[in-house]
Design an enzyme around this catalytic site. Sequence first.
Site, PDB file in Angstrom:
ATOM      1  N   HIS A  90      -9.513   4.349   7.843  1.00 24.67           N
ATOM      2  CA  HIS A  90      -8.383   3.527   7.029  1.00 24.67           C
ATOM      3  C   HIS A  90      -7.349   2.370   7.731  1.00 24.67           C
ATOM      4  O   HIS A  90      -6.856   1.946   7.451  1.00 24.67           O
ATOM      5  CB  HIS A  90      -7.642   3.790   5.966  1.00 24.67           C
ATOM      6  CG  HIS A  90      -6.318   4.598   6.084  1.00 24.67           C
ATOM      7  ND1 HIS A  90      -6.029   5.735   6.717  1.00 24.67           N
ATOM      8  CD2 HIS A  90      -4.574   4.183   5.824  1.00 24.67           C
ATOM      9  CE1 HIS A  90      -4.559   5.948   7.335  1.00 24.67           C
ATOM     10  NE2 HIS A  90      -4.161   5.069   6.370  1.00 24.67           N
ATOM     11  N   MET A 125      -6.136  -6.092  -0.020  1.00 24.93           N
ATOM     12  CA  MET A 125      -6.614  -5.244  -0.332  1.00 24.93           C
ATOM     13  C   MET A 125      -6.464  -4.977  -1.999  1.00 24.93           C
ATOM     14  O   MET A 125      -8.172  -4.101  -2.571  1.00 24.93           O
ATOM     15  CB  MET A 125      -5.110  -4.505   0.080  1.00 24.93           C
ATOM     16  CG  MET A 125      -4.965  -4.751   1.101  1.00 24.93           C
ATOM     17  SD  MET A 125      -3.199  -3.527   1.295  1.00 24.93           S
ATOM     18  CE  MET A 125      -2.275  -4.871   1.750  1.00 24.93           C
TER      19      MET A 125
END
Length: 154
Positions: A15, A66
Amino acid sequence: GKNPNFINVPVVGGHAGTTILPLFSQDKVAKTIEAEKIPELDSHVQDAGTDVVNAKGGKGSATLSMAYAGARFGRSVLAGLSGRRRMECAYCKSDITDLPYFAQKVVLGEGGIVKLLPLGELNEHETKRLEEAKTQLKGEIEAGLKYAETESLA
């Protein structure tokens, strides 16, 4: 240019930073990108949040990016749960590498993740980067597991 709606580059690994591995070779359009341009594009994918902040002159964040990613994933989860299978990349328990967890292509269905998909063929750059990503991820996974052993997660 090409229509971005028809470009789907899987992003596997982890990530953050070097653990993020875009597989340009696995998209019919992206695999036509000249090999010498791939390392720079790879870096931009790894540092996408920073690139957004820099583009805003340091006066903002990549929150909207995001949020979009979360909404897209949420839509795919809900579609899967309602019986319409979707392919996404997800960080999950995995045996695709020698690591216990890895972000990889999965099929989402009525039971959540219903199938783990293989990594697929990698080009030379991706093969090298996979090893770099795994080295970084190994330490992150070990730290996470150690934390989980010492903390009550109930």
